[in-house]
Write an enzyme that holds these catalytic residues in place. Structure first.
Site, PDB file in Angstrom:
ATOM      1  N   SER A   9       0.838  -1.209   0.000  1.00  0.00           N
ATOM      2  CA  SER A   9       0.000   0.000   0.000  1.00  0.00           C
ATOM      3  C   SER A   9       0.872   1.258   0.000  1.00  0.00           C
ATOM      4  CB  SER A   9      -0.974   0.003   1.184  1.00  0.00           C
ATOM      5  OG  SER A   9      -0.313   0.167   2.413  1.00  0.00           O
ATOM      6  N   ASN A  10       2.014   1.226   0.678  1.00  0.00           N
ATOM      7  CA  ASN A  10       2.924   2.386   0.616  1.00  0.00           C
ATOM      8  C   ASN A  10       3.547   2.523  -0.770  1.00  0.00           C
ATOM      9  OD1 ASN A  10       3.344   3.881   3.295  1.00  0.00           O
ATOM     10  ND2 ASN A  10       3.293   1.727   3.915  1.00  0.00           N
TER      11      ASN A  10
ATOM     12  N   ARG B  64      13.773  -7.670   4.672  1.00  0.00           N
ATOM     13  CA  ARG B  64      15.128  -8.235   4.776  1.00  0.00           C
ATOM     14  C   ARG B  64      16.146  -7.120   4.966  1.00  0.00           C
ATOM     15  NH1 ARG B  64      15.069 -13.587   3.209  1.00  0.00           N
ATOM     16  NH2 ARG B  64      13.153 -14.140   2.129  1.00  0.00           N
TER      17      ARG B  64
ATOM     18  N   LEU C  48      19.470  -5.271   4.025  1.00  0.00           N
ATOM     19  CA  LEU C  48      20.226  -5.120   2.781  1.00  0.00           C
ATOM     20  C   LEU C  48      21.682  -5.478   3.027  1.00  0.00           C
ATOM     21  CD1 LEU C  48      18.844  -1.731   1.358  1.00  0.00           C
ATOM     22  CD2 LEU C  48      18.111  -4.071   0.845  1.00  0.00           C
TER      23      LEU C  48
ATOM     24  N   HIS D 192       9.241   2.972   8.856  1.00  0.00           N
ATOM     25  CA  HIS D 192       9.037   2.007   9.939  1.00  0.00           C
ATOM     26  C   HIS D 192       7.798   2.425  10.733  1.00  0.00           C
ATOM     27  CE1 HIS D 192      10.249  -1.135  12.725  1.00  0.00           C
ATOM     28  NE2 HIS D 192       9.841  -0.316  13.683  1.00  0.00           N
TER      29      HIS D 192
ATOM     30  N   GLU E 101      23.614  -0.315   7.706  1.00  0.00           N
ATOM     31  CA  GLU E 101      23.794  -1.771   7.641  1.00  0.00           C
ATOM     32  C   GLU E 101      23.103  -2.506   8.783  1.00  0.00           C
ATOM     33  OE1 GLU E 101      28.044  -2.101   7.157  1.00  0.00           O
ATOM     34  OE2 GLU E 101      27.899  -0.621   5.551  1.00  0.00           O
TER      35      GLU E 101
ATOM     36  N   ASP F 182      16.867  -0.561  11.174  1.00  0.00           N
ATOM     37  CA  ASP F 182      16.145   0.574  11.759  1.00  0.00           C
ATOM     38  C   ASP F 182      17.041   1.548  12.527  1.00  0.00           C
ATOM     39  OD1 ASP F 182      13.796  -0.655  10.815  1.00  0.00           O
ATOM     40  OD2 ASP F 182      13.602  -1.830  12.659  1.00  0.00           O
TER      41      ASP F 182
HETATM   42  C1  GAR Z   1       4.239  -0.688   6.729  1.00  0.00           C
HETATM   43  O1  GAR Z   1       3.475  -0.375   7.870  1.00  0.00           O
HETATM   44  C2  GAR Z   1       5.708  -0.421   6.986  1.00  0.00           C
HETATM   45  O2  GAR Z   1       5.948   0.652   7.859  1.00  0.00           O
HETATM   46  C3  GAR Z   1       6.118  -1.722   7.619  1.00  0.00           C
HETATM   47  O3  GAR Z   1       5.461  -2.707   6.881  1.00  0.00           O
HETATM   48  C4  GAR Z   1       4.208  -2.190   6.446  1.00  0.00           C
HETATM   49  C5  GAR Z   1       4.059  -2.481   4.971  1.00  0.00           C
HETATM   50  O4  GAR Z   1       2.760  -2.163   4.538  1.00  0.00           O
HETATM   51  N1  GAR Z   1       7.547  -1.878   7.593  1.00  0.00           N
HETATM   52  C6  GAR Z   1       8.224  -2.494   8.567  1.00  0.00           C
HETATM   53  O5  GAR Z   1       7.688  -3.013   9.515  1.00  0.00           O
HETATM   54  C7  GAR Z   1       9.733  -2.504   8.349  1.00  0.00           C
HETATM   55  N2  GAR Z   1      10.410  -2.853   9.560  1.00  0.00           N
HETATM   56  P1  GAR Z   1       2.429  -2.052   2.995  1.00  0.00           P
HETATM   57  O6  GAR Z   1       2.949  -3.335   2.327  1.00  0.00           O
HETATM   58  O7  GAR Z   1       0.935  -1.980   2.944  1.00  0.00           O
HETATM   59  O8  GAR Z   1       3.107  -0.825   2.465  1.00  0.00           O
END
Ligand code: GAR
Length: 197
Positions: A13-14, A85, A87, A103, A141, A144
């Site tokens: 969705s992002n 994952r 990188l 995040h 590396e 978060d």
């Molecule tokens: C999002 O909330 C993003 O912040 C999170 O995964 C979701 C993906 O949603 N990312 C993490 O947790 C990374 N550590 P989406 O597939 O609907 O964009």
């Protein structure tokens, strides 16, 4: 014109918001969506938006194949959007200051290995937090830990579960990730020569 690649593992969705935001932009275009999960929703979203996608294996992430594909595609900015994952260090070093992640918490809280998606929201709820939020940061590396570029907060409401909190966080992400990327791009110096693999 900066060529953006999005890396995602899930529903995307992002990624969709980013593709829509930069569609027709004179500043940047999403040129590629990379995904490590066969069948992930993000692949369909890329197809729907007419953006080329690339499915790669964990081995291809590690052995330089993905890095080579990104360099060959002339990618100048990498955006992680639900990419689960770590990188490889060589890839991180090849795009210094040009890899961003989003995040779903107020880092440094609820970040690190194993903290992704619903697990983050469950931990926030279990800790009894009154607020949560999102962090957009540079990627280094470690999970978060890169420099924070932007944060936004939202309340954790009585009766929230991981689904309701995730929905509130997603809305915040969709509202801010594309504009934060655009703001960052406007501040960037001209791209260095493309990395060779
Ligand atoms: C999002 O909330 C993003 O912040 C999170 O995964 C979701 C993906 O949603 N990312 C993490 O947790 C990374 N550590 P989406 O597939 O609907 O964009």
């Amino acid at each position: 014109m900066v060529r953006i690649a999005i890396l995602a593992s899930g529903s995307g969705s992002n990624a969709r918001q980013l593709m829509a935001h930069f569609s027709g932009s004179p500043l940047a275009q999403v040129a590629l969506v990379g995904c490590d999960q066969p069948g992930a929703g993000v692949l369909q979203r890329a197809w729907d938006m007419g953006v080329p996608s690339l499915l790669f294996s964990p081995a291809e992430l590690r052995d330089g194949t993905l890095q080579h594909e990104l360099a060959s595609a002339g990618i100048g900015l990498l955006l992680l959007a639900g990419f689960m994952r770590l990188l490889p260090p060589e890839l991180v070093r090849a795009w210094p200051g040009r890899i961003l992640n989003i995040h779903p918490s107020l880092l440094p809280k609820y970040g690190g290995k194993g903290m992704y998606g619903h697990r983050v929201h469950q931990a926030v709820l279990a800790a009894g937090e009154k607020e949560s939020g999102i962090t957009i940061h540079l990627v280094n590396e470690r999970y978060d830990e890169g420099k924070v570029l932007f944060q936004a907060k939202c309340p954790v409401l009585p009766g929230d579960d991981a689904d309701t909190l995730a929905a509130r966080i997603h809305a915040l992400e969709h509202a801010h990730y594309p504009s934060a990327v655009e703001g960052y791009l406007k501040e960037l110096p001209p791209a260095p020569p493309l990395p060779h693999v």
